[in-house]
Motif scaffolding. Structure first.
Motif, PDB file in Angstrom:
ATOM      1  N   THR A   1      23.059  33.544  42.504  1.00 21.47           N
ATOM      2  CA  THR A   1      23.791  34.609  41.821  1.00 21.47           C
ATOM      3  C   THR A   1      23.948  34.280  40.331  1.00 21.47           C
ATOM      4  O   THR A   1      23.800  33.129  39.924  1.00 21.47           O
ATOM      5  N   PRO A   2      24.263  35.287  39.517  1.00 19.48           N
ATOM      6  CA  PRO A   2      24.484  35.030  38.092  1.00 19.48           C
ATOM      7  C   PRO A   2      25.566  33.966  37.864  1.00 19.48           C
ATOM      8  O   PRO A   2      26.495  33.827  38.665  1.00 19.48           O
ATOM      9  N   ARG A   3      25.436  33.244  36.788  1.00 15.86           N
ATOM     10  CA  ARG A   3      26.306  32.101  36.497  1.00 15.86           C
ATOM     11  C   ARG A   3      27.793  32.450  36.494  1.00 15.86           C
ATOM     12  O   ARG A   3      28.619  31.674  36.971  1.00 15.86           O
ATOM     13  N   LEU A   4      28.155  33.592  35.973  1.00 15.24           N
ATOM     14  CA  LEU A   4      29.573  33.931  35.843  1.00 15.24           C
ATOM     15  C   LEU A   4      30.124  34.731  37.029  1.00 15.24           C
ATOM     16  O   LEU A   4      31.267  35.180  36.987  1.00 15.24           O
ATOM     17  N   THR A   5      29.353  34.880  38.065  1.00 16.77           N
ATOM     18  CA  THR A   5      29.822  35.582  39.265  1.00 16.77           C
ATOM     19  C   THR A   5      31.003  34.825  39.870  1.00 16.77           C
ATOM     20  O   THR A   5      30.985  33.603  39.969  1.00 16.77           O
ATOM     21  N   GLN A   6      32.019  35.569  40.296  1.00 13.17           N
ATOM     22  CA  GLN A   6      33.211  34.922  40.851  1.00 13.17           C
ATOM     23  C   GLN A   6      33.542  35.349  42.273  1.00 13.17           C
ATOM     24  O   GLN A   6      34.181  34.607  42.995  1.00 13.17           O
TER      25      GLN A   6
ATOM     26  N   TYR B   1      33.207  39.138  48.760  1.00 10.66           N
ATOM     27  CA  TYR B   1      32.910  40.524  49.101  1.00 10.66           C
ATOM     28  C   TYR B   1      31.656  40.685  49.963  1.00 10.66           C
ATOM     29  O   TYR B   1      31.612  41.554  50.826  1.00 10.66           O
ATOM     30  N   ALA B   2      30.636  39.872  49.729  1.00  2.86           N
ATOM     31  CA  ALA B   2      29.387  40.003  50.479  1.00  2.86           C
ATOM     32  C   ALA B   2      29.392  39.185  51.764  1.00  2.86           C
ATOM     33  O   ALA B   2      28.616  39.458  52.668  1.00  2.86           O
TER      34      ALA B   2
END
Length: 108
Positions: free
Chosen positions: A6-11, A16-17
Motif C-alpha cells: 500500500t502507499p507509504r502514508l496509508t493508515q 477497513y479492507a
C-alpha cells in the motif's frame, strides 16, 4: 491470504479492507528488533538512492518502475499493489476508482 503493498502514508487500509499489508507507517512494532525490521522494510520499499547519493522518500508507488515493483513483490511476497490511479502503471490493473488503482502482481 492475500498480501498488499500500500502507499507509504496509508493508515487505515488494514482496518477497513481486512487485508494484510507488507508494511505501513502507522503500525510501529513495540520491541527493538521488530522496530529495526519495520524501518528497514519501510525504507527498502519507499526510499530510493538518487544518482547524487541522496536518499529520498517517494511520494507514490507509481514513481517506481514496474520492474522494481516486481522485484519488491518477489522479495516481500505480496499479491497486490495499491497506487494512485494516475499515472497508470504497466502492470495488470484489476480495479480503479477516482483516486486509486489495484494491480495484481503474480509471483513466479
Amino acid at each position: 491470504k492475500a498480501l498488499f503493498l500500500t502507499p507509504r502514508l496509508t493508515q487505515t487500509f488494514k482496518w477497513y479492507a481486512g487485508r494484510a499489508e507488507v508494511v505501513n507507517l502507522k503500525d510501529v512494532p513495540q520491541d527493538a528488533r521488530s522496530i529495526v525490521d519495520w524501518w528497514q522494510r519501510l525504507a527498502s520499499i519507499h526510499r530510493v538512492l538518487l544518482p547524487t547519493g541522496e536518499r529520498v522518500w517517494l511520494d507514490s508507488l507509481a514513481e517506481q518502475s514496474p520492474a522494481r515493483l516486481r522485484e519488491l513483490a518477489a522479495r516481500y511476497e505480496f499479491d497486490y499493489l495499491i497506487a494512485e490511479r494516475e499515472p497508470k502503471l504497466d502492470l495488470e490493473r484489476i480495479y480503479s476508482n477516482n483516486s486509486y488503482a489495484v494491480y495484481r502482481l503474480p509471483r513466479d
